[in-house]
Scaffold this motif. Sequence first.
Motif, PDB file in Angstrom:
ATOM      1  N   ALA A  54     -51.662  34.990 -28.237  1.00  0.00           N
ATOM      2  CA  ALA A  54     -52.668  34.544 -29.199  1.00  0.00           C
ATOM      3  C   ALA A  54     -53.984  35.277 -29.001  1.00  0.00           C
ATOM      4  CB  ALA A  54     -52.883  33.041 -29.073  1.00  0.00           C
ATOM      5  N   TRP A  55     -54.260  35.748 -27.779  1.00  0.00           N
ATOM      6  CA  TRP A  55     -55.503  36.493 -27.544  1.00  0.00           C
ATOM      7  C   TRP A  55     -55.560  37.775 -28.366  1.00  0.00           C
ATOM      8  CZ3 TRP A  55     -59.557  34.515 -25.180  1.00  0.00           C
ATOM      9  CH2 TRP A  55     -59.374  33.438 -24.334  1.00  0.00           C
TER      10      TRP A  55
ATOM     11  N   ALA B 168     -53.410  30.089 -37.086  1.00  0.00           N
ATOM     12  CA  ALA B 168     -53.598  30.420 -35.671  1.00  0.00           C
ATOM     13  C   ALA B 168     -52.905  29.405 -34.773  1.00  0.00           C
ATOM     14  CB  ALA B 168     -55.086  30.490 -35.353  1.00  0.00           C
ATOM     15  N   ALA B 169     -53.035  28.137 -35.109  1.00  0.00           N
ATOM     16  CA  ALA B 169     -52.390  27.101 -34.296  1.00  0.00           C
ATOM     17  C   ALA B 169     -50.872  27.222 -34.359  1.00  0.00           C
ATOM     18  CB  ALA B 169     -52.827  25.720 -34.774  1.00  0.00           C
ATOM     19  N   MET B 170     -50.343  27.440 -35.522  1.00  0.00           N
ATOM     20  CA  MET B 170     -48.886  27.546 -35.658  1.00  0.00           C
ATOM     21  C   MET B 170     -48.344  28.815 -34.995  1.00  0.00           C
ATOM     22  SD  MET B 170     -47.941  24.785 -36.894  1.00  0.00           S
ATOM     23  CE  MET B 170     -46.231  25.198 -37.047  1.00  0.00           C
ATOM     24  N   LEU B 171     -49.068  29.917 -35.123  1.00  0.00           N
ATOM     25  CA  LEU B 171     -48.621  31.146 -34.466  1.00  0.00           C
ATOM     26  C   LEU B 171     -48.642  31.000 -32.953  1.00  0.00           C
ATOM     27  CD1 LEU B 171     -50.344  33.853 -36.662  1.00  0.00           C
ATOM     28  CD2 LEU B 171     -47.896  33.466 -36.409  1.00  0.00           C
ATOM     29  N   THR B 172     -49.665  30.351 -32.437  1.00  0.00           N
ATOM     30  CA  THR B 172     -49.763  30.142 -30.994  1.00  0.00           C
ATOM     31  C   THR B 172     -48.690  29.175 -30.509  1.00  0.00           C
ATOM     32  OG1 THR B 172     -52.138  30.545 -31.100  1.00  0.00           O
ATOM     33  CG2 THR B 172     -51.299  29.454 -29.138  1.00  0.00           C
ATOM     34  N   ALA B 173     -48.500  28.098 -31.257  1.00  0.00           N
ATOM     35  CA  ALA B 173     -47.543  27.076 -30.827  1.00  0.00           C
ATOM     36  C   ALA B 173     -46.100  27.566 -30.868  1.00  0.00           C
ATOM     37  CB  ALA B 173     -47.690  25.834 -31.696  1.00  0.00           C
ATOM     38  N   THR B 174     -45.784  28.429 -31.813  1.00  0.00           N
ATOM     39  CA  THR B 174     -44.400  28.872 -31.961  1.00  0.00           C
ATOM     40  C   THR B 174     -44.125  30.232 -31.330  1.00  0.00           C
ATOM     41  OG1 THR B 174     -44.839  29.869 -34.121  1.00  0.00           O
ATOM     42  CG2 THR B 174     -44.121  27.563 -34.097  1.00  0.00           C
ATOM     43  N   ALA B 175     -45.092  30.818 -30.658  1.00  0.00           N
ATOM     44  CA  ALA B 175     -44.899  32.145 -30.055  1.00  0.00           C
ATOM     45  C   ALA B 175     -43.711  32.197 -29.099  1.00  0.00           C
ATOM     46  CB  ALA B 175     -46.174  32.603 -29.368  1.00  0.00           C
TER      47      ALA B 175
END
Length: 83
Positions: free
Chosen positions: A51-52, A34-41
Amino acid sequence: MFAILPIVGGVLLGRFAPRGIAIAVQVVLWAVAAAMLTATAPDHGGSYSDAWLVVPALAVVSALTLLAGLWLRRRAALSRSGA
């Protein structure tokens, strides 16, 4: 790519690790993904607000893959016991 961690990890952990450890490690794998997906979006044409939608969906899929792994373990145990 990090979304694969909790998906594959859930099945493998559910199948081979003790239940308590499998759940704890699955939560960690989900948090990392989740953190990596949000950070690299933004690098992939998205925004941080995506991310929501993505993170809760990933949580559901992660839980289902862990349940699938636990089901596979139970099924293997039953076939070994001859029931």
